[in-house]
Scaffold this motif. Structure first.
Motif, PDB file in Angstrom:
ATOM      1  N   ILE A 141       0.786  -1.220   0.025  1.00 29.11           N
ATOM      2  CA  ILE A 141       0.081   0.002   0.162  1.00 29.11           C
ATOM      3  C   ILE A 141       0.653   1.202  -0.072  1.00 29.11           C
ATOM      4  N   PHE A 142       0.485   2.190  -0.999  1.00 29.56           N
ATOM      5  CA  PHE A 142       1.466   3.372  -1.110  1.00 29.56           C
ATOM      6  C   PHE A 142       0.564   4.618  -1.057  1.00 29.56           C
ATOM      7  N   MET A 143       1.409   5.726  -1.178  1.00 26.79           N
ATOM      8  CA  MET A 143       0.715   7.061  -1.525  1.00 26.79           C
ATOM      9  C   MET A 143       1.366   7.752  -2.860  1.00 26.79           C
ATOM     10  N   ASP A 144       0.598   8.048  -3.602  1.00 25.92           N
ATOM     11  CA  ASP A 144       1.127   8.759  -4.893  1.00 25.92           C
ATOM     12  C   ASP A 144       0.242  10.125  -5.188  1.00 25.92           C
ATOM     13  N   ARG A 145       0.409  10.678  -6.315  1.00 20.88           N
ATOM     14  CA  ARG A 145      -0.281  11.976  -6.341  1.00 20.88           C
ATOM     15  C   ARG A 145      -1.814  12.034  -6.551  1.00 20.88           C
ATOM     16  N   PHE A 146      -2.278  10.740  -6.624  1.00 23.41           N
ATOM     17  CA  PHE A 146      -3.813  10.458  -6.805  1.00 23.41           C
ATOM     18  C   PHE A 146      -4.441  10.266  -5.559  1.00 23.41           C
ATOM     19  N   GLY A 147      -3.763   9.731  -4.590  1.00 21.96           N
ATOM     20  CA  GLY A 147      -4.033   9.236  -3.169  1.00 21.96           C
ATOM     21  C   GLY A 147      -3.505   8.141  -2.801  1.00 21.96           C
ATOM     22  N   MET A 148      -4.305   7.201  -2.120  1.00 17.82           N
ATOM     23  CA  MET A 148      -3.804   5.731  -1.584  1.00 17.82           C
ATOM     24  C   MET A 148      -3.911   4.954  -2.941  1.00 17.82           C
ATOM     25  N   GLY A 149      -3.018   4.027  -2.849  1.00 23.05           N
ATOM     26  CA  GLY A 149      -2.776   3.033  -4.306  1.00 23.05           C
ATOM     27  C   GLY A 149      -2.608   1.631  -3.340  1.00 23.05           C
ATOM     28  N   GLY A 150      -2.647   0.585  -4.055  1.00 25.81           N
ATOM     29  CA  GLY A 150      -2.155  -0.745  -3.516  1.00 25.81           C
ATOM     30  C   GLY A 150      -1.779  -1.609  -4.756  1.00 25.81           C
ATOM     31  N   VAL A 151      -0.979  -2.644  -4.710  1.00 28.28           N
ATOM     32  CA  VAL A 151      -0.697  -3.557  -5.545  1.00 28.28           C
ATOM     33  C   VAL A 151      -0.831  -5.155  -4.579  1.00 28.28           C
ATOM     34  N   PHE A 152      -1.516  -5.940  -5.133  1.00 23.67           N
ATOM     35  CA  PHE A 152      -1.820  -7.375  -4.627  1.00 23.67           C
ATOM     36  C   PHE A 152      -1.122  -8.403  -5.668  1.00 23.67           C
ATOM     37  N   ARG A 153      -0.076  -8.802  -5.209  1.00 20.58           N
ATOM     38  CA  ARG A 153       0.527  -9.984  -5.965  1.00 20.58           C
ATOM     39  C   ARG A 153      -0.087 -11.286  -5.519  1.00 20.58           C
ATOM     40  N   GLN A 154      -0.531 -12.203  -6.428  1.00 18.84           N
ATOM     41  CA  GLN A 154      -1.074 -13.333  -6.070  1.00 18.84           C
ATOM     42  C   GLN A 154       0.249 -14.448  -5.846  1.00 18.84           C
ATOM     43  N   ILE A 155      -0.034 -15.242  -4.525  1.00 11.64           N
ATOM     44  CA  ILE A 155       0.863 -16.352  -4.206  1.00 11.64           C
ATOM     45  C   ILE A 155       0.014 -17.455  -4.089  1.00 11.64           C
ATOM     46  N   PRO A 156       0.002 -18.425  -5.125  1.00 15.14           N
ATOM     47  CA  PRO A 156      -0.679 -19.365  -5.074  1.00 15.14           C
ATOM     48  C   PRO A 156      -0.727 -20.219  -3.874  1.00 15.14           C
ATOM     49  N   MET A 157      -1.948 -20.868  -3.592  1.00 19.84           N
ATOM     50  CA  MET A 157      -1.658 -21.814  -2.158  1.00 19.84           C
ATOM     51  C   MET A 157      -0.800 -23.049  -2.217  1.00 19.84           C
ATOM     52  N   GLU A 158      -0.801 -23.748  -3.888  1.00 17.08           N
ATOM     53  CA  GLU A 158      -0.515 -24.804  -3.802  1.00 17.08           C
ATOM     54  C   GLU A 158       0.972 -24.412  -4.254  1.00 17.08           C
ATOM     55  N   GLY A 160      26.900 -22.956   2.743  1.00 12.99           N
ATOM     56  CA  GLY A 160      27.386 -22.169   1.531  1.00 12.99           C
ATOM     57  C   GLY A 160      26.306 -20.972   1.235  1.00 12.99           C
ATOM     58  N   LEU A 161      26.245 -20.076   0.234  1.00 14.20           N
ATOM     59  CA  LEU A 161      25.286 -19.145   0.021  1.00 14.20           C
ATOM     60  C   LEU A 161      24.981 -19.545  -1.557  1.00 14.20           C
ATOM     61  N   VAL A 162      23.431 -19.512  -1.623  1.00 11.12           N
ATOM     62  CA  VAL A 162      22.890 -19.546  -3.018  1.00 11.12           C
ATOM     63  C   VAL A 162      21.873 -18.418  -3.352  1.00 11.12           C
ATOM     64  N   LEU A 163      22.268 -17.791  -4.328  1.00  6.98           N
ATOM     65  CA  LEU A 163      21.083 -16.742  -4.660  1.00  6.98           C
ATOM     66  C   LEU A 163      20.320 -16.895  -5.785  1.00  6.98           C
ATOM     67  N   VAL A 164      19.404 -16.506  -5.682  1.00  7.60           N
ATOM     68  CA  VAL A 164      18.327 -16.389  -6.719  1.00  7.60           C
ATOM     69  C   VAL A 164      18.111 -14.851  -7.034  1.00  7.60           C
ATOM     70  N   THR A 165      18.335 -14.454  -8.225  1.00  9.99           N
ATOM     71  CA  THR A 165      18.480 -13.149  -8.558  1.00  9.99           C
ATOM     72  C   THR A 165      17.380 -12.705  -9.698  1.00  9.99           C
ATOM     73  N   GLY A 166      17.030 -11.639  -9.814  1.00  8.34           N
ATOM     74  CA  GLY A 166      16.305 -10.940 -10.902  1.00  8.34           C
ATOM     75  C   GLY A 166      15.452  -9.877 -10.772  1.00  8.34           C
ATOM     76  N   PRO A 167      14.891  -9.127 -11.663  1.00  4.90           N
ATOM     77  CA  PRO A 167      13.993  -8.127 -11.530  1.00  4.90           C
ATOM     78  C   PRO A 167      12.838  -8.209 -10.477  1.00  4.90           C
ATOM     79  N   THR A 168      12.140  -7.322 -10.392  1.00  2.00           N
ATOM     80  CA  THR A 168      10.778  -7.472  -9.608  1.00  2.00           C
ATOM     81  C   THR A 168       9.840  -8.320 -10.715  1.00  2.00           C
ATOM     82  N   GLY A 169       9.140  -9.357 -10.140  1.00  2.00           N
ATOM     83  CA  GLY A 169       8.132 -10.019 -10.691  1.00  2.00           C
ATOM     84  C   GLY A 169       8.762 -11.019 -11.699  1.00  2.00           C
ATOM     85  N   SER A 170       9.989 -11.436 -11.477  1.00  2.38           N
ATOM     86  CA  SER A 170      10.712 -12.553 -12.349  1.00  2.38           C
ATOM     87  C   SER A 170      10.371 -13.796 -11.881  1.00  2.38           C
TER      88      SER A 170
END
Length: 485
Positions: free
Chosen positions: A208-225, A247-257
């Protein structure tokens, strides 16, 4: 008496009644499966049977083939009914509910369907989230003074049949599900993250965030399965990372990847194949892992702990074998993660980098110049693998992950120690027999296999001139318009 009652009465502990279109009702036990009737059920029959025992709030969801979970009281026996959708088909699994303890430690009376229906109206936002789920969207976007939008297969789509969300309605939609801590945080900082769940449907990561229009929100789906490593098609070399002792294992990528999905699949694989203690540190908790062969403790930042770094430091005193750090977002967290990996633990983490080599650079550059030599030495021994991924739109709909994989062998370890990160791609090219993959090679294969359009792969490529040269070897022409090759 409901028609399903006669079958439900035959259920015992650890057994499951399964209803699938085109098949007879099946009783699944630890010993195997057996048909309970000779008659094969149609989709309409399954919908009718399930609706007969569903609470009022779930009947319409069942009719629309929307996944749902509810409890039903068959005589004095409480059972759990889980309906899953696969395209236009609906299946149902029915099992005995585990007794729930009351405050005195005794089993609590089972809730009837009527009681479940009377639990109160759902939050208004859930109607939009159910619509988003039915459309197969990954995200729901709400902006004040705009109609809701969803992201389907990577493209934004306006919900034209919905009203413009005015500021007052936005406040009511979000306020009904926002935890008190997050409400206080939003009032102070004008943005906050939390998780929201619709039982039997999905979990959602909410910002949930604020921008020039007012309050906004983004809902990302996380499957139950949970999507398993096998379903994702992860390579043997990537899966082998799950069997490391430290050891260290990294999973990387842009948002929504798809980083969270890949990490979740790796943790689930460990949960099924090792007997260890896993601690996850997330903001917020996304995929929920139930205990299989491992003990899993999932901690949410700002709810169960103050910060990633504090939880990671505390984890060292909690006897973990595997630690998952949802986001390595600051110097202190990265530093502790490397130390944790060096002290005999397997650590999984994420970064917002686009290639394996840039991931190593990003970590080292986080540290002051006088510490970078020490960090290079630590990283050369603790880093075991980097999976960099991006999602591409598939031809015909859906998305597919293109993964670049780096596995740290002695040659890569020496390059990290000596600060010659720019030479890592050359080692990856010669290390294909060890399972290493370059992003361009994976994108090229997706194009040749006609899973992805050349233009989509070109956009996702990091080394575009080299990718164009690869396409020319197969006489594949790009149609990029104003974008020059």
């Amino acid at each position: 008496m409901a028609q399903l009652d006669k079958l439900i009465e035959k259920l015992q502990a650890k057994q499951e009644l399964v209803l699938e279109p085109g098949k007879a009702p099946v009783l699944k036990t630890e010993a195997g499966s057996s048909n309970m009737l000779a008659q094969q059920l149609s989709l309409a029959q399954i919908v009718g049977l399930v609706q007969e025992i569903a609470p009022a709030a779930s009947k319409e969801l069942v009719a629309q083939n929307i996944p749902v979970k509810f409890e039903y009281l068959c005589g004095a026996r409480p059972v759990q009914v889980v309906c899953a959708a696969d395209g236009d088909q609906l299946s149902a699994k029915i099992s005995l509910s585990a007794p729930r303890a009351n405050g005195n430690g005794a089993p609590a009376p089972a809730a009837s369907a009527a009681a479940a229906a009377a639990a109160g109206p759902e939050p208004e936002i859930n109607a939009l989230l159910r619509k988003m789920f039915k459309l197969g969207a990954s995200d729901l976007h709400l902006t004040s003074s705009h109609k809701p939008l969803v992201r389907v297969h990577g493209d934004m789509k306006e919900l034209s049949d919905e009203q413009v969300v005015k500021h007052d309605r936005m406040t009511a939609l979000v306020g009904a599900i926002m935890p008190p801590h997050n409400a206080a945080q939003f009032a102070e900082t004008h943005d906050t993250d939390f998780a929201h769940e619709i039982a039997g449907l999905a979990r959602f990561r909410v910002n949930i965030f604020m921008d020039r229009f007012g309050m906004g929100g983004v809902f990302r789906q996380i499957p139950m399965e949970i999507v398993t490593a096998e379903k994702l098609g992860l390579s043997k070399e990537i899966i082998d990372l799950c069997f490391l002792s430290k050891g260290l294992v990294l999973v990387t990528g842009p948002t929504g990847s798809g980083k969270s999905t890949t990490l979740c699949a790796l943790v689930d694989y460990i949960n099924r194949h090792r007997k260890d203690h896993i601690i996850t540190i997330e903001d917020p908790i996304e995929f929920v892992h139930n205990r299989k062969s491992c003990l899993i403790n999932q901690r949410e930042v700002h709810v169960h702990t103050k910060s990633f770094s504090q939880a990671l430091r505390a984890a060292l005193r909690e006897d973990p074998d595997i630690v998952l750090v949802g986001e390595m977002r600051d110097l202190e967290t990265i530093s502790i993660a490397i130390e944790t990996a060096e002290t005999g633990h397997l650590v999984f983490g994420t970064l917002h980098t686009t290639t394996a080599a840039s991931t190593v650079d990003r970590i080292i550059d986080q540290f002051p110049a006088d510490r970078q030599g020490q960090i290079r030495t630590m990283l050369s021994t603790s880093l075991k693998g980097v999976i960099s991924q991006t999602l591409c739109k598939k031809i015909g709909g859906g998305r597919v992950a293109a993964m670049e994989a780096l596995f740290v062998n002695s040659a890569v370890s020496n390059l990290i120690r000596e600060g010659k990160i720019y030479q890592i791609p050359s080692i990856m090219q010669t290390g294909k027999k060890q399972g290493m993959t370059m992003l361009n090679d994976v994108l090229f294969k997706l194009v040749v296999d006609k899973q992805v359009e050349p233009e989509e792969a070109y956009i996702k490529s990091v080394d575009k001139p080299a990718f164009v040269a690869m396409l020319k070897t197969k006489s594949i022409v790009l149609n990029l318009g104003e974008i020059e090759e």
